[in-house]
Scaffold this motif. Structure first.
Motif: not given
Length: 104
Positions: A36, A39-40, A43-44, A46-47
């Motif tokens: 997790s 993944i977090a 995600h951060d 990619s943003i």
């Protein structure tokens, strides 16, 4: 009433027949938490990358022109390389290999 103990991954509840004890798997909990976090973080990132690309396009759109990429193998002409056709009858699908490679 249930009493969780997070350090040992144990949940104890009082029932009609006594204390019910539920135990968790430490390895599964650790790998789940580690996944997790990964993944977090992805995600951060990619943003942030999407925002950076948009900002760069806005900033550089008026000043610079981004050239189209061409395959790097087109301009290489050397005796150290051979051009190998990958698909019979299609000369656009080629690859360069070293001409002085060991047969093994």
């Amino acid at each position: 009433m249930a009493i969780p103990h997070y350090r040992y991954l144990v949940l104890k509840m009082l029932t009609n027949k006594g204390v019910l004890t539920l135990r968790g798997n430490v390895y599964a909990a650790y790998t789940c938490e580690d996944d997790s976090f990964k993944i977090a973080e992805a995600h951060d990132l990619s943003i942030c990358m999407a925002e950076t690309v948009l900002d760069a396009k806005k900033t550089l759109a008026d000043h610079l022109e981004i050239p189209d990429l061409e395959t790097p193998c087109k301009n290489i002409k050397s005796k150290e390389h051979k051009v190998i056709q990958l698909v019979d009858g299609d000369s656009s699908k080629t690859a360069l290999i070293g001409a002085n490679l060991d047969p093994k």
